[in-house]
Design an enzyme around this catalytic site. Structure first.
Site, mmCIF file in Angstrom:
data_model
loop_
_atom_site.group_PDB
_atom_site.id
_atom_site.type_symbol
_atom_site.label_atom_id
_atom_site.label_comp_id
_atom_site.label_asym_id
_atom_site.label_seq_id
_atom_site.Cartn_x
_atom_site.Cartn_y
_atom_site.Cartn_z
ATOM 1 N N ARG A 93 -13.061 28.979 -47.256
ATOM 2 C CA ARG A 93 -13.603 29.330 -45.949
ATOM 3 C C ARG A 93 -12.481 29.155 -44.926
ATOM 4 N NH1 ARG A 93 -17.230 25.836 -41.928
ATOM 5 N NH2 ARG A 93 -17.737 27.495 -40.482
ATOM 6 N N HIS A 182 -19.610 31.826 -37.720
ATOM 7 C CA HIS A 182 -20.742 31.801 -38.658
ATOM 8 C C HIS A 182 -20.929 33.165 -39.315
ATOM 9 C CE1 HIS A 182 -22.869 28.471 -36.066
ATOM 10 N NE2 HIS A 182 -22.168 27.922 -37.045
ATOM 11 N N ARG A 243 -22.921 21.038 -28.249
ATOM 12 C CA ARG A 243 -22.165 21.980 -27.400
ATOM 13 C C ARG A 243 -23.084 22.634 -26.370
ATOM 14 N NH1 ARG A 243 -20.082 25.210 -32.435
ATOM 15 N NH2 ARG A 243 -19.602 23.372 -33.680
#
Ligand code: AMP
Length: 402
Positions: A93, A182, A243
């Site tokens: 990833r 994402h 966040r």
């Protein structure tokens, strides 16, 4: 012997998560997690499919190189070592692929250099991803290794969605644009949602709501992303665990000029001490729901702000897409928190959105619909599986030739 296994590695700033999959039947042969790398006490948990329960170790693990060497040892102890001829590839990833990486890519020196060049726009993530890649390249230089980028799925966004309305030369000089994150999850979930509707992804328009500790929404038209809520960094968009999401950028100048805060302090405030935790002191939706049930007003307000933002994005992406076939909820909150799904969709009957209370409250493992039969827009819960998606993309690129 055919090579059908893929090792998926997700190297975060202080952790490494991994899964070894056999792509013939997508079975997990081993999974594991190394946490708190570089701290005084690191933790390592390795769970093989066969050969007993999880094995755990604690003690200092200095860096990603040491962590990955331990992972390789544990896999070898189960007969699943990196030198196994059945291993077809390693899929990594990689958080930021910039504009250039629009698809999974076999890693070579030029790819490494480009991932490194993107560090200024992903200072926390890309260095950790690179450390993981370099270590496994040293261990198995001959094995195909593939970078699967979090940003890749969003590279189909039109310029009208990807550009901020700021001076074009300044933006281009500093590579400032909306990249989105994402992406692996949005790709997987939008495709699975089409499958749930019995359609090809090219036939459906889906709004995907990835609601985990980090959270993002995307508008997917015919299998391609046309807008997403995260931007240059994963700070923009929805209210998240820690966040802030969207805000007037002038808040930052105000905090600098009037609050006397430095750029780093504001960075920490907005990334680590905002969102749900900033609003009510908790970032776990389970705890927030418990507090609401006990009459806690701060938790209630945090929840309401979270839902208000979510609704705004559903409405915005409805308008972007024009026609919506499904809204899909995924990740820790999206998959598990029925009250969040219910509140996000409440009052949107005019858009054809509704929830069946019983279906929504029922627990389930796989993808499922929670909207009433014959609803104009399907509401779905689709568990995300980023590791499987990384393995699938990696295997599609290299596995079949090995
Ligand atoms: P993720 O980042 O996808 O792993 O999601 C983590 C978040 O999911 C946690 O911080 C929780 O807020 C949330 N979560 C996990 N399980 C549940 C649950 N059963 N109910 C509500 N929220 C949950």
């Amino acid at each position: 012997m055919s090579s059908t296994r893929v090792l998926v590695l997700n190297s975060g700033s202080s952790s490494v998560k991994y899964q070894l999959l056999d792509m013939r039947d997508e079975r997990r042969l081993a999974t594991g997690l190394v946490e708190r790398i570089g701290e005084r006490v690191s933790r390592f948990r390795h769970t093989p499919l066969h050969g007993g329960g999880p094995r755990e170790r604690t003690g200092p693990i200095a860096d990603h190189e040491a962590a990955l060497k331990m992972v390789a040892e544990e896999l070898a102890a189960d007969g699943l070592g990196l030198d196994s001829p059945e291993l077809a590839a390693i899929g990594h990833r990689v958080v930021h692929g910039g504009k250039r990486f629009t698809a999974p890519t076999v890693i070579d020196d030029a790819v490494l250099a480009e991932i490194e060049r993107l560090i200024p726009v992903a200072p926390l993530h890309n260095p950790a991803n690179l450390a993981g890649i370099r270590t496994t390249l040293a261990l198995r230089p001959d094995l195909p290794q593939v970078a699967v980028f979090d940003t890749a799925f969003h590279t189909t966004m039109p310029e009208s969605a990807a550009r901020y309305a700021i001076d074009v030369e300044t933006a281009d000089e500093h590579r400032i644009r909306r990249y989105g994150f994402h992406g692996t999850s949005h790709a997987y979930v939008s495709r699975m949602t089409a499958g749930l509707l019995g359609k090809d992804p090219s036939e459906v328009n889906v709004i995907v709501l990835h609601l985990g500790n980090g959270a993002s929404a995307s508008a997917v038209r015919g299998g391609k992303c046309v807008d997403t809520s995260m931007g240059l960094t994963p700070l923009e968009g929805l209210v998240m665990g820690t966040r802030s999401g969207d805000m007037d950028p002038a808040v930052i100048f105000h905090l600098m000029r009037v609050g006397g805060m430095s750029a780093d302090e504001i960075d920490t405030l907005l990334n680590k001490r905002s969102g749900l935790i900033g609003l009510c002191g908790d970032n776990d939706m389970r705890e927030i729901r418990r507090r609401i049930d006990g009459g806690d007003e701060r938790a209630r307000l945090a929840f309401d702000i979270y839902i208000h933002r979510l609704k705004k994005y559903i409405g915005a992406y409805y308008a972007v897409l024009g026609r919506v076939d499904a809204v899909a909820f995924t990740a820790g909150v999206g998959e598990n928190a029925a009250p969040v799904r219910e509140a996000a969709v409440a009052g949107l009957e005019g858009l054809g959105l509704a929830i069946d209370g019983e279906l929504n409250a029922a627990r389930g493992d796989g993808p499922r619909l929670v909207s009433p039969e014959h609803a104009r827009v399907a509401v779905a819960v689709v568990p995300t599986d980023e590791e499987l998606e990384i393995a699938t993309q990696t295997y599609a690129l290299v596995g079949k030739n090995s």
